[in-house]
Design a protein around this motif. Structure first.
Motif, PDB file in Angstrom:
ATOM      1  N   GLU A 117       5.391   2.735  13.331  1.00  0.00           N
ATOM      2  CA  GLU A 117       6.743   3.384  13.660  1.00  0.00           C
ATOM      3  C   GLU A 117       6.780   3.332  15.051  1.00  0.00           C
ATOM      4  N   SER A 118       7.982   2.669  15.511  1.00  0.00           N
ATOM      5  CA  SER A 118       8.260   2.673  17.124  1.00  0.00           C
ATOM      6  C   SER A 118       7.113   2.034  17.762  1.00  0.00           C
ATOM      7  N   GLY A 119       6.493   0.868  17.350  1.00  0.00           N
ATOM      8  CA  GLY A 119       5.291   0.308  17.907  1.00  0.00           C
ATOM      9  C   GLY A 119       4.313   0.908  17.995  1.00  0.00           C
ATOM     10  N   LEU A 120       3.927   1.807  17.056  1.00  0.00           N
ATOM     11  CA  LEU A 120       2.426   2.592  17.099  1.00  0.00           C
ATOM     12  C   LEU A 120       2.035   2.552  15.346  1.00  0.00           C
ATOM     13  N   ILE A 121       0.871   2.508  15.224  1.00  0.00           N
ATOM     14  CA  ILE A 121       0.305   2.806  13.934  1.00  0.00           C
ATOM     15  C   ILE A 121       0.073   4.091  13.840  1.00  0.00           C
ATOM     16  N   THR A 122       0.775   4.612  12.882  1.00  0.00           N
ATOM     17  CA  THR A 122       0.954   6.219  12.648  1.00  0.00           C
ATOM     18  C   THR A 122       0.224   6.582  11.432  1.00  0.00           C
ATOM     19  N   MET A 123       0.005   6.028  10.312  1.00  0.00           N
ATOM     20  CA  MET A 123      -0.888   6.177   9.286  1.00  0.00           C
ATOM     21  C   MET A 123      -1.827   4.996   8.935  1.00  0.00           C
ATOM     22  N   GLN A 124      -2.829   5.383   8.288  1.00  0.00           N
ATOM     23  CA  GLN A 124      -3.508   4.174   7.598  1.00  0.00           C
ATOM     24  C   GLN A 124      -4.168   4.532   6.307  1.00  0.00           C
ATOM     25  N   GLY A 125      -4.498   3.875   5.342  1.00  0.00           N
ATOM     26  CA  GLY A 125      -5.518   4.524   4.285  1.00  0.00           C
ATOM     27  C   GLY A 125      -5.455   3.539   3.278  1.00  0.00           C
ATOM     28  N   GLN A 126      -6.058   3.853   2.020  1.00  0.00           N
ATOM     29  CA  GLN A 126      -5.924   3.222   0.961  1.00  0.00           C
ATOM     30  C   GLN A 126      -4.385   3.339   0.421  1.00  0.00           C
ATOM     31  N   ALA A 127      -3.992   2.117  -0.030  1.00  0.00           N
ATOM     32  CA  ALA A 127      -2.580   2.015  -0.634  1.00  0.00           C
ATOM     33  C   ALA A 127      -2.217   2.697  -1.806  1.00  0.00           C
ATOM     34  N   SER A 128      -3.367   2.965  -2.796  1.00  0.00           N
ATOM     35  CA  SER A 128      -2.966   3.818  -3.837  1.00  0.00           C
ATOM     36  C   SER A 128      -2.854   5.233  -3.202  1.00  0.00           C
ATOM     37  N   GLU A 129      -3.560   5.695  -2.438  1.00  0.00           N
ATOM     38  CA  GLU A 129      -3.400   6.933  -2.252  1.00  0.00           C
ATOM     39  C   GLU A 129      -2.228   7.203  -1.394  1.00  0.00           C
ATOM     40  N   MET A 130      -1.672   6.406  -0.575  1.00  0.00           N
ATOM     41  CA  MET A 130      -0.627   6.634   0.318  1.00  0.00           C
ATOM     42  C   MET A 130       0.491   6.585  -0.538  1.00  0.00           C
ATOM     43  N   LEU A 131       0.549   5.637  -1.800  1.00  0.00           N
ATOM     44  CA  LEU A 131       1.749   5.679  -2.620  1.00  0.00           C
ATOM     45  C   LEU A 131       2.127   7.082  -3.265  1.00  0.00           C
ATOM     46  N   ASN A 132       1.181   8.086  -3.203  1.00  0.00           N
ATOM     47  CA  ASN A 132       1.389   9.361  -3.507  1.00  0.00           C
ATOM     48  C   ASN A 132       1.390  10.231  -2.375  1.00  0.00           C
ATOM     49  N   ASP A 133       1.375   9.935  -1.295  1.00  0.00           N
ATOM     50  CA  ASP A 133       1.552  10.703  -0.159  1.00  0.00           C
ATOM     51  C   ASP A 133       3.080  11.098   0.101  1.00  0.00           C
ATOM     52  N   PRO A 134       3.085  12.497   0.159  1.00  0.00           N
ATOM     53  CA  PRO A 134       4.863  13.133   0.284  1.00  0.00           C
ATOM     54  C   PRO A 134       5.194  12.429   1.537  1.00  0.00           C
ATOM     55  N   ARG A 135       4.631  12.310   2.549  1.00  0.00           N
ATOM     56  CA  ARG A 135       5.030  11.821   3.770  1.00  0.00           C
ATOM     57  C   ARG A 135       5.770  10.306   3.484  1.00  0.00           C
ATOM     58  N   ILE A 136       4.924   9.498   2.657  1.00  0.00           N
ATOM     59  CA  ILE A 136       5.390   8.133   2.320  1.00  0.00           C
ATOM     60  C   ILE A 136       6.513   8.077   1.451  1.00  0.00           C
ATOM     61  N   LYS A 137       6.537   9.066   0.526  1.00  0.00           N
ATOM     62  CA  LYS A 137       7.499   9.250  -0.488  1.00  0.00           C
ATOM     63  C   LYS A 137       8.735   9.470   0.206  1.00  0.00           C
ATOM     64  N   ALA A 138       8.683  10.432   0.872  1.00  0.00           N
ATOM     65  CA  ALA A 138       9.879  10.886   1.601  1.00  0.00           C
ATOM     66  C   ALA A 138      10.550   9.760   2.662  1.00  0.00           C
ATOM     67  N   ALA A 139       9.755   9.065   3.507  1.00  0.00           N
ATOM     68  CA  ALA A 139      10.192   8.369   4.330  1.00  0.00           C
ATOM     69  C   ALA A 139      10.557   6.689   3.837  1.00  0.00           C
ATOM     70  N   TYR A 140       9.877   6.178   2.891  1.00  0.00           N
ATOM     71  CA  TYR A 140       9.946   4.925   2.618  1.00  0.00           C
ATOM     72  C   TYR A 140      10.137   4.785   1.003  1.00  0.00           C
ATOM     73  N   LEU A 141      10.019   5.612   0.163  1.00  0.00           N
ATOM     74  CA  LEU A 141      10.137   5.518  -1.228  1.00  0.00           C
ATOM     75  C   LEU A 141      11.387   6.084  -1.798  1.00  0.00           C
ATOM     76  N   GLY A 142      12.183   7.152  -0.881  1.00  0.00           N
ATOM     77  CA  GLY A 142      13.322   7.565  -1.200  1.00  0.00           C
ATOM     78  C   GLY A 142      13.117   8.856  -2.465  1.00  0.00           C
ATOM     79  N   GLU A 143      11.718   9.275  -2.300  1.00  0.00           N
ATOM     80  CA  GLU A 143      11.589  10.469  -3.138  1.00  0.00           C
ATOM     81  C   GLU A 143      11.057  11.551  -2.361  1.00  0.00           C
ATOM     82  N   SER A 144      11.465  13.194  -2.863  1.00  0.00           N
ATOM     83  CA  SER A 144      11.048  14.089  -2.164  1.00  0.00           C
ATOM     84  C   SER A 144      10.067  14.785  -2.764  1.00  0.00           C
TER      85      SER A 144
END
Length: 260
Positions: free
Chosen positions: A233-260
């Motif tokens: 985000e804006s030239g910075l790495i703001t999160m990192q981790g296992q993809a399977s876990e990030m797929l279920n992260d509420p922050r990722i869902k809200a920002a990139y997956l269109g889920e609340s």
């Protein structure tokens, strides 16, 4: 579909990336500035052998700039920090030298040679090879993966559809038998059916042991395919981790997956 020897460089590679696997690509404190604008602001990132790592983020986050910094294909700008491939700095390396070292990139926008035929594009992808028999076998193989390319083998690449050009760009890069493959927005502008086909190939290439760094706008597909993920985000790495876990992260869902 199962990919065979034309893309496999690690005959005994495991499909599960191990934390003990050697690091192929290591980025430390990379910064890129265009005039007074900082596009990348001191990021750290690494890709281990056998991994499929995805870099996701909004448009303008600095993802493509990061890939271009790796390959040394940025326009005039200030670049600082360290980029090591196979333990050696990439500073000053030419694109020609990178392909010889088994590092290939499929750029955003495909970048096919529009006034050359499909077959000629594939042959350009294999220009580091001296084994003509292997080159022909590889061309036949990719024609079997992408039958549309075989049907149009003598057609100029510039007359192909966007999806067909993406197929060609991927096949051309894989003709070099890369150890590390960089993919920049491979699904951009493609139909859902074509996106499905492209990701099928990406998953299978990864399963054959080719290490991949994937920049992708479709965060859901990227996370489903990847082992690990970095969020930019804006030239910075703001999160990192296992993809399977990030797929279920509420922050990722809200920002990139269109889920609340």
């Amino acid at each position: 579909m199962t990919l065979s020897s034309p893309v496999s460089h690690l005959d005994s590679a495991s499909n599960d990336a191990s934390i003990a696997a050697p690091t192929l690509l290591k980025i430390n404190q990379l910064s890129v500035a265009y005039g007074g604008i900082k596009a990348v602001k001191g990021i750290d990132l690494e890709v281990r052998e056998g991994e499929l790592v995805t870099l996701i983020g909004a448009n303008g986050a600095g993802k493509t700039t990061t890939l271009k910094a790796i390959t040394g294909t940025l326009p005039d700008c200030r670049v600082s920090g360290h980029i090591d491939y196979l333990g050696v700095s990439l500073k000053g390396r030419t694109a020609f030298a990178l392909v010889q070292q088994k590092l290939a990139m499929v750029p955003e926008g495909r970048g096919v040679f529009t006034r050359m035929s499909i077959r000629e594009n594939l042959m350009i992808g294999a220009y580091t090879s001296t084994d003509k028999h292997q080159v022909e076998n590889d061309i036949d193989y990719w024609f079997s993966v992408f039958p549309r390319l075989k049907e149009r083998s003598s057609q100029m690449a510039g007359t192909l559809s966007g999806g067909e050009q993406q197929m060609l760009a991927m096949a051309r890069a894989l003709m070099s038998h890369p150890r590390l493959l960089l993919l920049d927005e491979p699904s951009m502008g493609l139909s859902p059916i074509m996106v499905e086909k492209i990701f099928e190939v990406i998953r299978n290439v990864s399963a054959q042991g080719v290490t991949i760094l994937l920049v992708e706008q479709n965060a859901k597909l990227a996370l489903e395919a990847a082992h690990r993920c970095y969020v930019m985000e804006s030239g910075l790495i703001t999160m990192q981790g296992q993809a399977s876990e990030m797929l279920n992260d509420p922050r990722i869902k809200a920002a990139y997956l269109g889920e609340s």
